[in-house]
Structures are given as structure tokens and as C-alpha cells.
Motif scaffolding. Sequence first.
Motif, PDB file in Angstrom:
ATOM      1  N   GLN A   3     -30.410  10.690  27.015  1.00 23.57           N
ATOM      2  CA  GLN A   3     -31.180  11.320  28.269  1.00 23.57           C
ATOM      3  C   GLN A   3     -31.665  12.203  28.526  1.00 23.57           C
ATOM      4  OE1 GLN A   3     -30.623  14.736  24.429  1.00 23.57           O
ATOM      5  NE2 GLN A   3     -28.709  15.189  25.415  1.00 23.57           N
ATOM      6  N   VAL A   4     -32.474  12.354  29.750  1.00 25.01           N
ATOM      7  CA  VAL A   4     -33.349  12.697  30.346  1.00 25.01           C
ATOM      8  C   VAL A   4     -34.060  14.354  30.394  1.00 25.01           C
ATOM      9  CG1 VAL A   4     -32.245  11.167  32.021  1.00 25.01           C
ATOM     10  CG2 VAL A   4     -32.098  13.611  32.645  1.00 25.01           C
ATOM     11  N   SER A   5     -35.092  13.953  30.422  1.00 24.09           N
ATOM     12  CA  SER A   5     -35.659  15.695  30.519  1.00 24.09           C
ATOM     13  C   SER A   5     -36.130  16.115  32.058  1.00 24.09           C
ATOM     14  CB  SER A   5     -37.136  15.578  29.890  1.00 24.09           C
ATOM     15  OG  SER A   5     -37.798  14.727  28.780  1.00 24.09           O
ATOM     16  N   VAL A   6     -35.613  17.233  31.565  1.00 24.81           N
ATOM     17  CA  VAL A   6     -35.378  18.637  33.272  1.00 24.81           C
ATOM     18  C   VAL A   6     -36.557  19.378  32.864  1.00 24.81           C
ATOM     19  CG1 VAL A   6     -33.614  16.880  33.956  1.00 24.81           C
ATOM     20  CG2 VAL A   6     -33.513  18.947  32.626  1.00 24.81           C
ATOM     21  N   LEU A   7     -36.666  20.080  33.663  1.00 21.31           N
ATOM     22  CA  LEU A   7     -37.269  21.519  33.686  1.00 21.31           C
ATOM     23  C   LEU A   7     -35.855  22.107  34.402  1.00 21.31           C
ATOM     24  CD1 LEU A   7     -40.877  20.195  35.638  1.00 21.31           C
ATOM     25  CD2 LEU A   7     -40.305  20.641  33.346  1.00 21.31           C
ATOM     26  N   VAL A   8     -36.288  23.295  34.068  1.00 19.26           N
ATOM     27  CA  VAL A   8     -35.369  24.116  34.655  1.00 19.26           C
ATOM     28  C   VAL A   8     -36.193  25.805  34.718  1.00 19.26           C
ATOM     29  CG1 VAL A   8     -33.226  25.885  34.323  1.00 19.26           C
ATOM     30  CG2 VAL A   8     -33.203  23.260  32.776  1.00 19.26           C
ATOM     31  N   MET A   9     -36.341  25.504  35.914  1.00 17.66           N
ATOM     32  CA  MET A   9     -36.155  27.453  36.371  1.00 17.66           C
ATOM     33  C   MET A   9     -35.045  27.820  36.740  1.00 17.66           C
ATOM     34  SD  MET A   9     -39.245  27.464  39.649  1.00 17.66           S
ATOM     35  CE  MET A   9     -38.023  27.428  41.365  1.00 17.66           C
ATOM     36  N   ILE A  10     -36.225  29.244  35.927  1.00 16.39           N
ATOM     37  CA  ILE A  10     -34.740  30.936  35.448  1.00 16.39           C
ATOM     38  C   ILE A  10     -35.426  31.500  37.144  1.00 16.39           C
ATOM     39  CG2 ILE A  10     -34.092  32.764  34.432  1.00 16.39           C
ATOM     40  CD1 ILE A  10     -33.352  29.319  33.599  1.00 16.39           C
ATOM     41  N   GLY A  49     -24.983  13.069  32.651  1.00 16.81           N
ATOM     42  CA  GLY A  49     -23.362  13.836  33.354  1.00 16.81           C
ATOM     43  C   GLY A  49     -23.133  14.969  33.088  1.00 16.81           C
ATOM     44  N   ARG A  50     -23.899  15.954  32.521  1.00 17.06           N
ATOM     45  CA  ARG A  50     -24.054  17.007  32.832  1.00 17.06           C
ATOM     46  C   ARG A  50     -25.489  18.364  33.219  1.00 17.06           C
ATOM     47  NH1 ARG A  50     -21.623  19.899  28.375  1.00 17.06           N
ATOM     48  NH2 ARG A  50     -20.683  18.113  26.857  1.00 17.06           N
ATOM     49  N   LEU A  51     -26.228  17.219  34.063  1.00 11.56           N
ATOM     50  CA  LEU A  51     -26.965  18.076  34.809  1.00 11.56           C
ATOM     51  C   LEU A  51     -25.987  19.353  36.384  1.00 11.56           C
ATOM     52  CD1 LEU A  51     -29.571  14.788  36.190  1.00 11.56           C
ATOM     53  CD2 LEU A  51     -29.824  17.340  35.225  1.00 11.56           C
ATOM     54  N   GLU A  52     -25.040  19.073  36.683  1.00 10.13           N
ATOM     55  CA  GLU A  52     -24.495  19.673  37.618  1.00 10.13           C
ATOM     56  C   GLU A  52     -23.983  20.932  36.901  1.00 10.13           C
ATOM     57  OE1 GLU A  52     -25.265  18.401  40.483  1.00 10.13           O
ATOM     58  OE2 GLU A  52     -24.192  21.021  41.053  1.00 10.13           O
ATOM     59  N   GLN A  53     -23.607  21.095  36.095  1.00 11.39           N
ATOM     60  CA  GLN A  53     -23.502  22.152  34.662  1.00 11.39           C
ATOM     61  C   GLN A  53     -24.131  22.445  34.862  1.00 11.39           C
ATOM     62  OE1 GLN A  53     -20.817  19.944  31.613  1.00 11.39           O
ATOM     63  NE2 GLN A  53     -20.535  22.050  31.386  1.00 11.39           N
ATOM     64  N   LEU A  54     -25.756  22.348  34.466  1.00  7.69           N
ATOM     65  CA  LEU A  54     -26.324  23.107  34.568  1.00  7.69           C
ATOM     66  C   LEU A  54     -26.911  23.581  35.711  1.00  7.69           C
ATOM     67  CD1 LEU A  54     -29.116  24.163  32.143  1.00  7.69           C
ATOM     68  CD2 LEU A  54     -29.974  21.199  33.311  1.00  7.69           C
ATOM     69  N   ARG A  56     -25.631  24.721  37.598  1.00  6.18           N
ATOM     70  CA  ARG A  56     -24.327  26.094  37.954  1.00  6.18           C
ATOM     71  C   ARG A  56     -24.874  26.820  37.537  1.00  6.18           C
ATOM     72  NH1 ARG A  56     -19.059  21.602  38.845  1.00  6.18           N
ATOM     73  NH2 ARG A  56     -20.381  20.851  40.490  1.00  6.18           N
ATOM     74  N   LEU A  57     -25.146  26.800  36.018  1.00  7.37           N
ATOM     75  CA  LEU A  57     -25.660  28.191  34.818  1.00  7.37           C
ATOM     76  C   LEU A  57     -26.226  29.462  35.526  1.00  7.37           C
ATOM     77  CD1 LEU A  57     -24.307  28.044  32.222  1.00  7.37           C
ATOM     78  CD2 LEU A  57     -26.895  27.919  31.674  1.00  7.37           C
ATOM     79  N   GLU A  58     -25.559  30.207  35.796  1.00  8.12           N
ATOM     80  CA  GLU A  58     -25.945  31.256  35.987  1.00  8.12           C
ATOM     81  C   GLU A  58     -27.523  31.928  35.951  1.00  8.12           C
ATOM     82  OE1 GLU A  58     -23.126  35.093  35.821  1.00  8.12           O
ATOM     83  OE2 GLU A  58     -24.908  35.927  36.259  1.00  8.12           O
ATOM     84  N   GLY A  59     -28.699  31.717  36.610  1.00  2.91           N
ATOM     85  CA  GLY A  59     -29.843  32.002  36.213  1.00  2.91           C
ATOM     86  C   GLY A  59     -30.218  30.980  36.373  1.00  2.91           C
ATOM     87  N   VAL A  60     -30.037  30.530  36.489  1.00  2.00           N
ATOM     88  CA  VAL A  60     -30.626  28.406  36.533  1.00  2.00           C
ATOM     89  C   VAL A  60     -30.607  28.459  38.156  1.00  2.00           C
ATOM     90  CG1 VAL A  60     -30.429  25.986  36.755  1.00  2.00           C
ATOM     91  CG2 VAL A  60     -30.322  27.747  34.775  1.00  2.00           C
ATOM     92  N   ILE A  61     -31.894  28.585  39.062  1.00  2.00           N
ATOM     93  CA  ILE A  61     -32.442  28.915  40.515  1.00  2.00           C
ATOM     94  C   ILE A  61     -32.545  26.813  40.751  1.00  2.00           C
ATOM     95  CG2 ILE A  61     -32.597  30.830  40.918  1.00  2.00           C
ATOM     96  CD1 ILE A  61     -34.832  30.620  40.598  1.00  2.00           C
ATOM     97  N   ALA A  62     -33.479  26.133  39.930  1.00  5.62           N
ATOM     98  CA  ALA A  62     -34.153  25.192  39.986  1.00  5.62           C
ATOM     99  C   ALA A  62     -33.921  24.015  39.246  1.00  5.62           C
ATOM    100  CB  ALA A  62     -35.262  24.792  40.636  1.00  5.62           C
ATOM    101  N   VAL A  63     -33.493  22.963  39.082  1.00  6.82           N
ATOM    102  CA  VAL A  63     -33.397  21.683  37.626  1.00  6.82           C
ATOM    103  C   VAL A  63     -34.422  20.240  38.603  1.00  6.82           C
ATOM    104  CG1 VAL A  63     -31.870  20.270  36.016  1.00  6.82           C
ATOM    105  CG2 VAL A  63     -30.900  22.521  37.098  1.00  6.82           C
ATOM    106  N   GLU A  64     -34.997  20.089  38.338  1.00  6.12           N
ATOM    107  CA  GLU A  64     -35.711  18.867  38.518  1.00  6.12           C
ATOM    108  C   GLU A  64     -36.158  18.052  37.607  1.00  6.12           C
ATOM    109  OE1 GLU A  64     -39.246  19.063  40.950  1.00  6.12           O
ATOM    110  OE2 GLU A  64     -38.719  21.022  42.095  1.00  6.12           O
TER     111      GLU A  64
END
Lengths: 73, 399
Positions: A3-10, A49-54, A56-64
Motif C-alpha cells: 500500500q501507499v500512503s496518500v493525503l486526501v483533501m476534502i 490500484g484503488r487510487l482512481e476510485q478514491l 472519484r469519491l464525492e467530496g474528495v478534491i485532491a489526492v497526493e
Amino acid sequence: VSQVSVLVMIDPARRDHLGDLAAAIAGLGVTVRERIPELGLLVVDIDPGRLEQLRRLEGVIAVERSRTLQPLG
Amino acid sequence: MSDETDGINPPPAPRLTGRSLVMARGPEAPEPEEMLRQMVPKGESFQREYVLLPGGGWVAWVDRTPDHLIPPEAAGDLHGSQVLFEAERFQYLPRRIKVEASRDVAPPPLSRALQMIRADETTLTGRGAVIAVLDGGLDRQHPDFVGRIPDGDVASFVGGTGDDLIGHGTHCAGIIAGPRVPCMGPRYGVAPDARLLVAQVSDPSGQDQQAFDYAVIQGLVWAAMKGAHVASLSLGTPADRKCQKHSQIFDWIARILRRERGMIIIAACGNGSRRPKNLQPIFHPADCPSIVAAAGLKDDFLVAPFSCGSICNQRNPSLAAPGLRVRSSIPTSTDPINPFGMADGTSAATPHVAGVAALWVEKTRGLRGKKLMNLLLGGVGKLADGPDAVGAGCVQAPK
């Protein structure tokens, strides 16, 4: 797959529901490692492999990708 | 047979070394500068160094022209908490104490780096400013910091205690707020009266002192909530790939904290270059346009060979500050006798900028955010190198 760690901005409009969104993200089979509610930020461990799903999730505006910083001296 | 008595030499004559040792013990002990000034006739000069003692008090070494003695009672009425010795002559002249002090005490000299930013031309000390240093923590037992940082102003985001075990954090914190009169050597702190917030964001157990970016973000939020005017970040990482775009999330965080909490972030440009042949781009997160990016300078005001600069249409460094052979505090666990060291890097440049920002805060009585940033960037001295290397110029202390 490691797995990789990502920052998710809401989306700021969704920040009051950060817990709900964290639950939705957890539904993708990822681990929510940290929550920074003041900024509406989540840190999650996810299968790449699930990054793209993340994204596209409603409310997610950036993933890094999360990164490590080193002392510069 | 000689005239000497039974081969026993008489006691040697007192040596007039001019050096004395003054000790004050206990939590009520007065400030060393204040006490030494009271003990010496007005107008006489002296040199001194002192270290603070755990639990309160201090020991001072004072050097003056030999033969200047003052009686012990000169120190005896100072709150009753002092013990006074003459280091070199105590054995032979216990009732006479030689001390050097003055009512016209010359301040200690300033480090080369502080002279470069013209800290010697200002009376500002950062009073009223709150500066956060996000790094590996701070050695709060260092003689220059003991008793200065309350527990509430220290936080760890990596499961530590806030104590610096390696040295990078203590070095950076010292440049920001080392005292006006260090326990030894020249002054090295830009804003000695600034309030320091210590956010430990680097792994205190590992020699590489890596910091997860989310620990840094947590530290930034904590600092902003504590009212910091400035966050100083001497950490960074090169881009994962060539010409990588800056982090949207870090840039957004910097903008939000500046706009909503009035806190500006100053970060190190990075040490990846080997100028003039090899120029590397500014590291993350200093490459974010909303962060003040600090480049490093040599003693001759030219860009330091390691300092990263603008390539791939990146933003330029914002400004520059001393980054070569910079003297500051290091943990006493590293060197208990002389807890000071020199370091190179944009890590050292960054806290100089943060310290100068503290001086601006004092001068403007609390200005924050974008206005503070504009003053900082507008008050620089021009340099020979271009803006892609050193930004607007060398940071300068306001008068």
C-alpha cells in the motif's frame, strides 16, 4: 501489492462530515491512518490500484502521495 | 645551609590573573548581567561568559584587568542567594574577591551570520512575536534555553517528548531565538525575545530524522492554533520526478493558514545543487508558491553551492539568508562543555528568515499574514546573483 500512503483533501463544504467520508473511504478497503479535521485532511494507506476510485469519491478534491521530509543541514 | 625554612616553600604570592568565578544558586538568583553590573564600579568594562544551572542560578567567569578587587560584601547583599569565588585567588585571598563588571557592559559580538543580516544595526529583539520551529525538537536543558520554553509550547507529533537527541532542531531553534547573551561565544539568535513554539515532527529515534509530511501538517495546525506568526521549516525532499509540479495540498494549506490564522510558512529551498555545474530544483514543500522559500548564502553574499534554485519554470526562491558555517546551539548531550556547532545548509538560512520576521512583528506591533510576508520580502538587500538563485535578495533586520 504494498500500500501507499496518500493525503486526501476534502471539499470544505463536506468538512463537517469528515467522519462519514472517512467511513466511505474505509469502504474502499483502505486504512485511514490520520485525520486532520481542522483542514479537512485525511491520510490513508491504499492499494495503488484503488487510487482512481478514491479520487472519484464525492467530496474528495485532491489526492497526493504522502512524502517524507529530511533535515536540510 | 640555605636561608629557606626546612625546605618548605612559603605560599606563592597571589596570582593576578584577572579572572574570577561568580556563582548564584537557587530559583531566586538574579539575572547574571544585572548582578555583575551591580558589583563593578560604574564605567569599568569586563568580559564574561556564563552557564545557567539546572534548578536555577548560574556560574559566570569574568575577566578584567588584574588587581581590581572588590570586597565579598559587594555580592553579599544580592538576595542572599549567591556564593562568590575568585577562581584563581580563592586559595590565598579568601576575603578578597576580584570581579570584573561594568555598568557599561558591551554586548557580546554577533556571529558572522547575524552581521550579514544586519542584526547588529537594530534594537528589535522579536518581543511579542510567536515563532514555531518544526523540526526534531529542542534540547531544553541547553544552558541558553533552560527554563525558557514552557511545557505547553512544546508538542511532539511523532510520539516523542519534544527533546532533541540529534541536534538539527536545536541548531535551527537557536538561530531563531538564541539569547542576547549566550552562555559562551558570540550572539547567534536573531530574535532573542521571540516566543518559541517547538513542534517535534521528525523521528527522534532515527539518525536520518525523517519527518512524515502529515506530521508536519499536524505541527503546522498546532502552531497556527497557538497563535504563531511564523512557522519555520528546515525540512524538505526533492521531487520524485523531473519537473514535478508542486503539491496542491501543501500550497492550499499554506494559503489557508496564512489567510485564516495569519501564519506564514518559511521553508528551506533544499541542498541538492552543486553549483555552478549542477543546479537542482527547489525541494518540496518550499516549491509551493504560497510558502516563503529560503535560499542559502555564503559569507561573501553569493549563493551557496548547494542551494537549490528555479528550473522547469518553478517559482524562484523568495529570498536568501546565511547558510554556510552558521554557528548555533547544539544539544548538551552532543557536547556538554561547548554545546555549539557550525552547520551548512538552507536549514540554517530558513530560521534566519523566521527570526527577521519576528523582528518585523515587533516593529509593526503584531502584523500578520500577507502583510508581514510583503514586509519581509520588501526589506531585503540586493545581491549579485539573480532571482532564480536568491530571490529578492538577502533578508535584513528592520531598524
